[in-house]
Every structure is written in C-alpha cells, then in structure tokens.
Design a protein around this motif. Sequence first.
Motif, PDB file in Angstrom:
ATOM      1  N   VAL A 115       0.913  11.073   3.185  1.00 33.87           N
ATOM      2  CA  VAL A 115       0.377  11.772   4.351  1.00 33.87           C
ATOM      3  C   VAL A 115       0.705  13.257   4.240  1.00 33.87           C
ATOM      4  O   VAL A 115       1.869  13.646   4.120  1.00 33.87           O
ATOM      5  N   TYR A 148      -0.637   6.691  -5.506  1.00 38.43           N
ATOM      6  CA  TYR A 148      -0.946   6.431  -4.109  1.00 38.43           C
ATOM      7  C   TYR A 148      -2.294   5.715  -3.953  1.00 38.43           C
ATOM      8  O   TYR A 148      -3.274   6.077  -4.608  1.00 38.43           O
ATOM      9  N   ASP A 149      -2.298   4.730  -3.060  1.00 35.17           N
ATOM     10  CA  ASP A 149      -3.532   4.003  -2.767  1.00 35.17           C
ATOM     11  C   ASP A 149      -4.365   4.726  -1.715  1.00 35.17           C
ATOM     12  O   ASP A 149      -5.593   4.622  -1.700  1.00 35.17           O
ATOM     13  N   LEU A 150      -3.675   5.427  -0.827  1.00 33.59           N
ATOM     14  CA  LEU A 150      -4.343   6.037   0.320  1.00 33.59           C
ATOM     15  C   LEU A 150      -3.685   7.370   0.625  1.00 33.59           C
ATOM     16  O   LEU A 150      -2.457   7.477   0.648  1.00 33.59           O
ATOM     17  N   LEU A 168      -3.746  10.403   3.511  1.00 35.03           N
ATOM     18  CA  LEU A 168      -4.177  10.748   4.863  1.00 35.03           C
ATOM     19  C   LEU A 168      -3.856  12.210   5.162  1.00 35.03           C
ATOM     20  O   LEU A 168      -2.825  12.728   4.739  1.00 35.03           O
ATOM     21  N   ALA A 215      -0.235   5.561   9.208  1.00 33.67           N
ATOM     22  CA  ALA A 215       0.318   5.125   7.924  1.00 33.67           C
ATOM     23  C   ALA A 215       1.478   4.155   8.131  1.00 33.67           C
ATOM     24  O   ALA A 215       1.577   3.118   7.449  1.00 33.67           O
ATOM     25  N   MET A 250       0.847  -1.198   0.000  1.00 35.47           N
ATOM     26  CA  MET A 250       0.000   0.000   0.000  1.00 35.47           C
ATOM     27  C   MET A 250       0.880   1.245   0.000  1.00 35.47           C
ATOM     28  O   MET A 250       1.724   1.414   0.878  1.00 35.47           O
ATOM     29  N   GLU A 251       0.709   2.087  -1.005  1.00 34.57           N
ATOM     30  CA  GLU A 251       1.464   3.336  -1.086  1.00 34.57           C
ATOM     31  C   GLU A 251       0.618   4.444  -0.456  1.00 34.57           C
ATOM     32  O   GLU A 251      -0.481   4.740  -0.918  1.00 34.57           O
ATOM     33  N   ILE A 252       1.153   5.036   0.613  1.00 31.70           N
ATOM     34  CA  ILE A 252       0.387   6.012   1.395  1.00 31.70           C
ATOM     35  C   ILE A 252       1.081   7.369   1.361  1.00 31.70           C
ATOM     36  O   ILE A 252       2.292   7.474   1.578  1.00 31.70           O
ATOM     37  N   VAL A 254       5.522   4.875   2.957  1.00 33.06           N
ATOM     38  CA  VAL A 254       4.873   6.105   3.429  1.00 33.06           C
ATOM     39  C   VAL A 254       5.674   7.301   2.931  1.00 33.06           C
ATOM     40  O   VAL A 254       6.889   7.377   3.132  1.00 33.06           O
TER      41      VAL A 254
END
Length: 262
Positions: free
Chosen positions: A5, A112-114, A116, A47, A1-3, A58
Amino acid sequence: MEILVCVKRVPDTAENEIEINSDGNDIERDDLVYSVNEWDNYAVEEAIQLVDEHGGSVTVITVGDEESEEVLRREMAMGAEKGILLDDDAFEGSDGRGIAAILKGAVAKGNYDLILTGAQADEGYAQVGGMLAAMLDYPYASLVNMIEPGDGKLKVGREIEGGNQEVNEIELPCVLSIQTGINEPRYVGIRGIRKVASVDIPTMGASDLGLDAGSVGAGAAKVKRIDYFVPEMGEGAEMLEGSTEEIIDKLIELLKSKGGIK
C-alpha cells in the motif's frame, strides 16, 4: 496475498490554516501539522481486512524524508506488518511520473500480488496509481469501492458518474486506487503506536532501487508548478441571515427577482 500500500504524508487541512508562500508557487509549509493522506488510510484498512480474511501480509511504503516515518508507523500500528521508506535527496521535486518510477523500483524488489493507492492525495492529481500500473504493465482500476477476491482474480466495484456502480473482473497482480467509503478505517491508539515505535523500517535510495538519480527529482520533472493562488471572490455574493424559514423565503424572492422561478 502479499499487498503493498502506497501512502503519503500530507498537511492536515483540519488542523492548519493554509496560506500561499511568498514565491506564489506552493503553500507555506513551516509549522504545519501533517498526517496520513485520507484516501490512503482507506487503502490500508482494505488491505488489512483482505489479509485478515484470506491470509498474507501488508506492507506500507512512502516516498519522503525521515519525518515520513511517522506515517508508516501509524499505519503499522493500524495493522500493517512492514514499512518501507524511500528517501533520497535525488527524489526531491519529483513530479507524478517520478514518484511512480520510484515506487516501481520498490515493487521490483518485492513479490506483491496487489498494490493499492489512495484515489488521490493532497494535490488532487489522482495520477500516481495509474502511472505506476502503466510502468509495471499491470491492469488497473480507479475509484474502487468494493473488492472481492477470487482464484487469481479480483472482482472490483467502481464508483462512476451519477452515483452508479460498475463491477469488473481484474487479474492479479494489479494496481487499484481506493475510494473513501469502501470501509471504516480502524482507530489507532497510543498502545498500538508504542508497539511499533522501535520496529526497524528499512530506507531505500536511488541506488538501492536501481534508479539513475538523474531520471527522477526536479531535474527530470516534466510537470512543474509555476503559480499557486487563491481565486478572487466573485462579485455579487450575498449572505442570507435569519432562521431557516426566513432564509428560505428570502431565497425564493431572490430567485423570482432573477427570473430563476416564477
């Protein structure tokens, strides 16, 4: 998962005596002590925990000047692999919509998947996360205090009115604004800060993001602060002194005399 922030450098209210500037449109910022926004710190910790458990990386990102690098390095010392600084004179004076547009340009440069953000930052608008999601046409949840990854989806818990909890399923990619209390951010020591002190942090400006400089910044802002003041103290305030028992007795008598209780 590429996050990814989104973080922000803000005045540390625990270390500063906040005063209004002479123009009455901002706080006096000379000689303030700055730190990372509290809500963003929880987002970074969440994350890191997600990546530790499920793999990925992250990246922390901020809109600011060269002094904002210290916030990125602090979060990299915490465990984020990469940092990105969005710095351009054209960005100065951007409102929430402008900041979201700048971040959107950076998101488009990655995969990016997510994404924040903190639930809110120092000015309390709690708007950038939702605006960014709308610009990206991504699903969005605010005040998130629980994340459980699934197959291409997340189960997220939200803090709602009355202390109740709401649980939703949200598809990836998405944007989440993280509430404090979702975790306990880890301590960052001097050794960790030294470890990332020489790591290269790329800087991106308006042209790098494919942005028209006139579409962001003070000139494009649709929300402008026109006044900033400390409310006048109301009349009739009374400080009760004494032991706890004495204060309770005085409070009961006051409530009786005001008709609050009988």
